[in-house]
Design a protein around this motif. Structure first.
Motif, PDB file in Angstrom:
ATOM      1  N   THR A  19     -10.309   0.257  15.005  1.00 50.83           N
ATOM      2  CA  THR A  19      -9.859   0.626  16.339  1.00 50.83           C
ATOM      3  C   THR A  19      -8.879  -0.456  16.772  1.00 50.83           C
ATOM      4  OG1 THR A  19     -11.980   1.667  16.798  1.00 50.83           O
ATOM      5  CG2 THR A  19     -10.588   1.139  18.693  1.00 50.83           C
ATOM      6  N   LEU A  20      -7.671  -0.044  17.080  1.00 51.82           N
ATOM      7  CA  LEU A  20      -6.583  -0.989  17.310  1.00 51.82           C
ATOM      8  C   LEU A  20      -6.206  -1.086  18.779  1.00 51.82           C
ATOM      9  CD1 LEU A  20      -4.515   0.336  14.327  1.00 51.82           C
ATOM     10  CD2 LEU A  20      -5.652  -1.874  14.413  1.00 51.82           C
ATOM     11  N   THR A  21      -5.842  -2.295  19.186  1.00 54.16           N
ATOM     12  CA  THR A  21      -5.295  -2.511  20.525  1.00 54.16           C
ATOM     13  C   THR A  21      -3.869  -3.033  20.454  1.00 54.16           C
ATOM     14  OG1 THR A  21      -6.183  -4.762  20.600  1.00 54.16           O
ATOM     15  CG2 THR A  21      -7.567  -3.003  21.509  1.00 54.16           C
ATOM     16  N   GLY A  22      -3.405  -3.343  19.265  1.00 53.14           N
ATOM     17  CA  GLY A  22      -2.061  -3.878  19.095  1.00 53.14           C
ATOM     18  C   GLY A  22      -1.604  -3.759  17.657  1.00 53.14           C
ATOM     19  N   PRO A  23      -0.514  -4.449  17.322  1.00 50.87           N
ATOM     20  CA  PRO A  23       0.007  -4.409  15.965  1.00 50.87           C
ATOM     21  C   PRO A  23      -0.953  -5.080  14.978  1.00 50.87           C
ATOM     22  CG  PRO A  23       1.279  -5.910  17.342  1.00 50.87           C
ATOM     23  CD  PRO A  23       0.272  -5.269  18.222  1.00 50.87           C
ATOM     24  N   PHE A  24      -0.758  -4.811  13.685  1.00 50.32           N
ATOM     25  CA  PHE A  24      -1.681  -5.360  12.685  1.00 50.32           C
ATOM     26  C   PHE A  24      -0.954  -5.630  11.374  1.00 50.32           C
ATOM     27  CE2 PHE A  24      -1.844  -0.776  12.407  1.00 50.32           C
ATOM     28  CZ  PHE A  24      -1.901  -0.491  11.053  1.00 50.32           C
ATOM     29  N   VAL A  25      -1.653  -6.303  10.466  1.00 48.36           N
ATOM     30  CA  VAL A  25      -1.130  -6.642   9.151  1.00 48.36           C
ATOM     31  C   VAL A  25      -2.167  -6.244   8.106  1.00 48.36           C
ATOM     32  CG1 VAL A  25      -1.998  -9.015   9.307  1.00 48.36           C
ATOM     33  CG2 VAL A  25      -0.161  -8.496   7.712  1.00 48.36           C
ATOM     34  N   ILE A  26      -1.689  -5.699   6.968  1.00 53.40           N
ATOM     35  CA  ILE A  26      -2.541  -5.343   5.840  1.00 53.40           C
ATOM     36  C   ILE A  26      -2.133  -6.235   4.674  1.00 53.40           C
ATOM     37  CG2 ILE A  26      -3.275  -3.533   4.247  1.00 53.40           C
ATOM     38  CD1 ILE A  26      -2.025  -1.510   6.228  1.00 53.40           C
ATOM     39  N   SER A  27      -3.112  -6.840   4.005  1.00 53.69           N
ATOM     40  CA  SER A  27      -2.849  -7.652   2.824  1.00 53.69           C
ATOM     41  C   SER A  27      -3.690  -7.102   1.678  1.00 53.69           C
ATOM     42  CB  SER A  27      -3.206  -9.111   3.112  1.00 53.69           C
ATOM     43  OG  SER A  27      -2.894  -9.922   2.003  1.00 53.69           O
ATOM     44  N   VAL A  28      -3.057  -6.888   0.502  1.00 57.26           N
ATOM     45  CA  VAL A  28      -3.746  -6.315  -0.650  1.00 57.26           C
ATOM     46  C   VAL A  28      -3.417  -7.106  -1.911  1.00 57.26           C
ATOM     47  CG1 VAL A  28      -3.760  -3.995   0.335  1.00 57.26           C
ATOM     48  CG2 VAL A  28      -1.907  -4.647  -1.190  1.00 57.26           C
ATOM     49  N   ALA A  29      -4.362  -7.110  -2.852  1.00 56.79           N
ATOM     50  CA  ALA A  29      -4.147  -7.722  -4.165  1.00 56.79           C
ATOM     51  C   ALA A  29      -5.112  -7.085  -5.148  1.00 56.79           C
ATOM     52  CB  ALA A  29      -4.364  -9.228  -4.105  1.00 56.79           C
ATOM     53  N   CYS A  30      -4.715  -6.979  -6.423  1.00 59.48           N
ATOM     54  CA  CYS A  30      -5.629  -6.451  -7.429  1.00 59.48           C
ATOM     55  C   CYS A  30      -5.262  -6.954  -8.821  1.00 59.48           C
ATOM     56  CB  CYS A  30      -5.690  -4.923  -7.389  1.00 59.48           C
ATOM     57  SG  CYS A  30      -4.251  -4.050  -8.004  1.00 59.48           S
ATOM     58  N   LEU A  31      -6.253  -6.876  -9.709  1.00 64.62           N
ATOM     59  CA  LEU A  31      -6.089  -7.213 -11.124  1.00 64.62           C
ATOM     60  C   LEU A  31      -6.544  -6.011 -11.937  1.00 64.62           C
ATOM     61  CD1 LEU A  31      -7.551 -10.834 -11.379  1.00 64.62           C
ATOM     62  CD2 LEU A  31      -5.166 -10.155 -11.634  1.00 64.62           C
ATOM     63  N   GLY A  32      -5.759  -5.627 -12.916  1.00 62.88           N
ATOM     64  CA  GLY A  32      -6.104  -4.486 -13.752  1.00 62.88           C
ATOM     65  C   GLY A  32      -4.843  -3.753 -14.145  1.00 62.88           C
ATOM     66  N   SER A  33      -4.943  -2.438 -14.260  1.00 66.26           N
ATOM     67  CA  SER A  33      -3.768  -1.640 -14.613  1.00 66.26           C
ATOM     68  C   SER A  33      -3.302  -0.868 -13.385  1.00 66.26           C
ATOM     69  CB  SER A  33      -4.112  -0.675 -15.745  1.00 66.26           C
ATOM     70  OG  SER A  33      -5.115   0.226 -15.331  1.00 66.26           O
ATOM     71  N   GLY A  34      -2.057  -0.487 -13.417  1.00 65.78           N
ATOM     72  CA  GLY A  34      -1.512   0.326 -12.333  1.00 65.78           C
ATOM     73  C   GLY A  34      -1.211  -0.473 -11.078  1.00 65.78           C
ATOM     74  N   GLU A  35      -1.520   0.144  -9.946  1.00 66.10           N
ATOM     75  CA  GLU A  35      -1.236  -0.464  -8.653  1.00 66.10           C
ATOM     76  C   GLU A  35      -2.320  -0.078  -7.660  1.00 66.10           C
ATOM     77  OE1 GLU A  35       2.609   1.227  -7.831  1.00 66.10           O
ATOM     78  OE2 GLU A  35       1.758   3.075  -7.043  1.00 66.10           O
ATOM     79  N   ILE A  36      -2.284  -0.742  -6.519  1.00 67.82           N
ATOM     80  CA  ILE A  36      -3.197  -0.421  -5.423  1.00 67.82           C
ATOM     81  C   ILE A  36      -2.349   0.008  -4.231  1.00 67.82           C
ATOM     82  CG2 ILE A  36      -3.302  -2.838  -4.674  1.00 67.82           C
ATOM     83  CD1 ILE A  36      -6.168  -2.277  -3.686  1.00 67.82           C
TER      84      ILE A  36
END
Length: 183
Positions: free
Chosen positions: A72-89
């Motif tokens: 539930t948001l009240t303002g702007p936000f940031v998403i951070s992602v990382a993974c190890l393996g094949s392909g992408e997230i």
């Protein structure tokens, strides 16, 4: 027959993981955003290697979006992602505020240990909603981390500037309202 004897079948394989690459903690993923407050974090698998797809059910891995939480948001936000393996997230944030659900922002990263960040610097689409759905799409066998941090709502308040005062010899050509840009 000679063409068959002299040929080889080659199966593409993912390169072995780099032992010096590890996934960051959720807190470290938002380290460059001191003014963001963590509102969602989720992780699967060890930080230093992919999940063994033969000995593990590889939880939360799917070619279709799998829900990992609601925010539930009240303002702007940031998403951070990382993974190890094949392909992408790919992590998507989706709202159903206007009928059919639709993803309105996402973060995408290759599964090579690289951390990718996506900032959503606009007002919430529907501040009265019950929450936006956060989902992940990732190849089976990947270890991954997701962190979502919300910026203070004041970030959306436009700055207040003093009125333009003209000095002798100058003319006012335009006096438009300020425009906030989002990227």
């Amino acid at each position: 027959g000679a063409a068959i004897v002299g040929s080889q079948l080659i199966r593409e394989q993912d390169p072995p993981p780099n032992p010096s690459v590890t996934l960051p903690t959720s807190a470290d993923m938002l380290g460059g955003y001191a003014d963001a407050t963590m509102i969602l974090q989720h992780s699967v698998g060890p930080a230093d290697a992919p999940v063994d797809p033969l000995s593990s059910a590889a939880p939360d891995a799917s070619p279709a979006p799998v829900e990992i939480g609601r925010i539930t948001l009240t303002g702007p936000f940031v998403i951070s992602v990382a993974c190890l393996g094949s392909g992408e997230i790919r992590v998507e944030v989706e709202t159903a505020s206007y009928g059919d659900p639709f993803p309105y922002t996402q973060a995408l990263a290759p599964c090579d240990g690289t951390t990718a960040v996506s900032e959503y610097l606009a007002a919430p689409i529907d501040p009265e909603s019950d929450g936006d759905l956060v989902s992940v799409i990732v190849d089976p066998g990947a270890s991954w981390r997701v962190a979502v941090g919300e910026f203070p709502a004041e970030l959306m308040t436009p700055p207040a500037f003093a009125p333009i005062e003209l000095t002798e010899g100058w003319s006012l050509v335009a006096n438009n309202e300020p425009v906030l840009l989002s990227g």
